[in-house]
Design a protein around this motif. Structure first.
Motif, short mmCIF file in Angstrom:
data_model
loop_
_atom_site.label_atom_id
_atom_site.label_comp_id
_atom_site.label_asym_id
_atom_site.label_seq_id
_atom_site.Cartn_x
_atom_site.Cartn_y
_atom_site.Cartn_z
N ILE A 3 0.85 -1.19 0.00
CA ILE A 3 0.00 0.00 0.00
C ILE A 3 0.89 1.24 0.00
N THR A 4 0.59 2.16 -0.88
CA THR A 4 1.30 3.44 -0.87
C THR A 4 0.26 4.53 -0.69
N THR A 5 0.42 5.28 0.35
CA THR A 5 -0.57 6.30 0.65
C THR A 5 0.11 7.50 1.30
N THR A 6 -0.53 8.64 1.24
CA THR A 6 0.01 9.84 1.87
C THR A 6 -0.76 10.07 3.16
N VAL A 7 -0.03 10.09 4.26
CA VAL A 7 -0.66 10.28 5.57
C VAL A 7 -0.05 11.52 6.22
N ASN A 8 -0.90 12.46 6.55
CA ASN A 8 -0.45 13.71 7.18
C ASN A 8 0.67 14.35 6.37
N GLY A 9 0.52 14.31 5.05
CA GLY A 9 1.47 14.97 4.16
C GLY A 9 2.72 14.18 3.84
N GLU A 71 -5.06 10.31 -0.02
CA GLU A 71 -4.54 11.18 1.04
C GLU A 71 -5.34 10.97 2.33
N VAL A 72 -4.63 10.70 3.40
CA VAL A 72 -5.26 10.48 4.70
C VAL A 72 -4.73 11.54 5.68
N VAL A 73 -5.62 12.08 6.48
CA VAL A 73 -5.19 12.95 7.58
C VAL A 73 -5.76 12.37 8.87
N THR A 74 -4.88 12.16 9.84
CA THR A 74 -5.30 11.65 11.14
C THR A 74 -5.24 12.79 12.15
N VAL A 75 -5.64 12.49 13.38
CA VAL A 75 -5.60 13.53 14.42
C VAL A 75 -4.18 14.06 14.61
N GLU A 76 -3.19 13.19 14.36
CA GLU A 76 -1.80 13.65 14.50
C GLU A 76 -1.45 14.72 13.47
N GLY A 77 -2.19 14.74 12.36
CA GLY A 77 -1.86 15.66 11.28
C GLY A 77 -2.57 16.99 11.39
N LEU A 78 -3.42 17.17 12.39
CA LEU A 78 -4.16 18.44 12.50
C LEU A 78 -3.30 19.55 13.09
N PRO A 81 3.50 22.04 13.67
CA PRO A 81 4.65 21.56 14.45
C PRO A 81 4.79 22.26 15.80
N ASP A 82 4.39 23.52 15.87
CA ASP A 82 4.60 24.26 17.12
C ASP A 82 3.30 24.65 17.82
N ALA A 83 2.17 24.15 17.35
CA ALA A 83 0.91 24.55 18.00
C ALA A 83 -0.17 23.52 17.71
N LEU A 84 -0.99 23.28 18.74
CA LEU A 84 -2.13 22.40 18.53
C LEU A 84 -3.14 23.07 17.60
N HIS A 85 -4.00 22.27 17.00
CA HIS A 85 -5.13 22.81 16.23
C HIS A 85 -6.07 23.52 17.22
N VAL A 108 -11.27 15.35 15.04
CA VAL A 108 -11.22 15.30 13.57
C VAL A 108 -12.56 15.72 12.98
N ALA A 109 -13.65 15.21 13.55
CA ALA A 109 -14.98 15.55 13.03
C ALA A 109 -15.29 17.03 13.25
N ALA A 110 -14.93 17.56 14.41
CA ALA A 110 -15.20 18.97 14.69
C ALA A 110 -14.36 19.88 13.80
N ALA A 111 -13.11 19.52 13.59
CA ALA A 111 -12.26 20.34 12.70
C ALA A 111 -12.83 20.34 11.29
N ASP A 112 -13.35 19.20 10.86
CA ASP A 112 -13.97 19.13 9.53
C ASP A 112 -15.22 20.00 9.48
N LEU A 113 -16.03 19.96 10.54
CA LEU A 113 -17.22 20.80 10.58
C LEU A 113 -16.84 22.28 10.45
N LEU A 114 -15.87 22.72 11.24
CA LEU A 114 -15.53 24.15 11.25
C LEU A 114 -14.85 24.59 9.95
N ARG A 115 -14.26 23.64 9.26
CA ARG A 115 -13.69 23.97 7.94
C ARG A 115 -14.81 24.31 6.97
N HIS A 116 -15.93 23.59 7.07
CA HIS A 116 -17.03 23.81 6.13
C HIS A 116 -18.04 24.81 6.65
#
Ligand code: FES
Ligand code: FES
Length: 160
Positions: A3-9, A71-78, A81-85, A108-116
């Motif tokens: 499997i080749t995938t992009t996770v958190n960039g 492309e996958v983004v997990t909670v670690e990717g939100l 580097p120097d600040a929490l989401h 993750v769900a709340a961040a997605d909601l606020l993005r939209h």
């Protein structure tokens, strides 16, 4: 299979993935990303929510092969580097974290909601988080956290 995938960039290549293996298993056990939680493994609780091609999904229900080339983004990717989401910070500040098992999926769900929807109504928040179960908090503090994050992201933080 491979499997080749992009996770958190970052591009990840994983070998010897069994065809029935879930994306959640691959993230946690093969890629060293334990942020997404395995609570029910049946698509019921939302603790394993990740973004797949910009859409929130239960990673326990997604076959790892479905993430091939995607492309996958997990909670670690939100976080930066120097600040929490802002949603992560708001969950801490609002006291919305108890055992924390549900928290990554909710974040993750709340961040997605606020993005939209940067200024969601309470019914919108409840609907967006309807697939994420929490056994500890009674949800009020979780709603507080999402409202607080929305205020902060809009630059309108108010004293609470
Ligand atoms: S662990 Fe995936 S929905 Fe519960
Ligand atoms: S904080 Fe424990 S399940 Fe939500």
């Amino acid at each position: 299979m491979r499997i080749t995938t992009t996770v958190n960039g970052e591009r990840h290549q994983v070998d010897d993935v069994w065809e029935g293996e879930s994306l959640l298993y691959v993230l946690r056990e093969r890629m060293g990303l334990p942020g997404s939680k395995n609570a029910c493994e049946q698509g019921e609780c939302g603790s394993c929510t990740v973004m797949l091609e910009g859409v929130p999904v239960c990673a326990c229900l997604v076959a790892a092969g479905q993430a091939e080339g995607r492309e996958v983004v997990t909670v670690e990717g939100l976080a930066e580097p120097d600040a929490l989401h802002p949603v992560q910070t708001a969950f801490v500040d609002a006291g919305a974290v108890q055992c924390g098992f549900c928290t990554p999926g909710l974040v993750v769900a709340a961040a997605d909601l606020l993005r939209h929807s940067p200024r969601p109504s309470d019914p919108e928040i409840r609907e967006a988080l309807a697939g994420n179960l929490c056994r500890c908090t009674g949800y009020e503090k979780i709603l507080d956290a999402v409202r607080l994050a929305a205020d902060r992201m809009a630059g309108e933080e108010v004293a609470r």
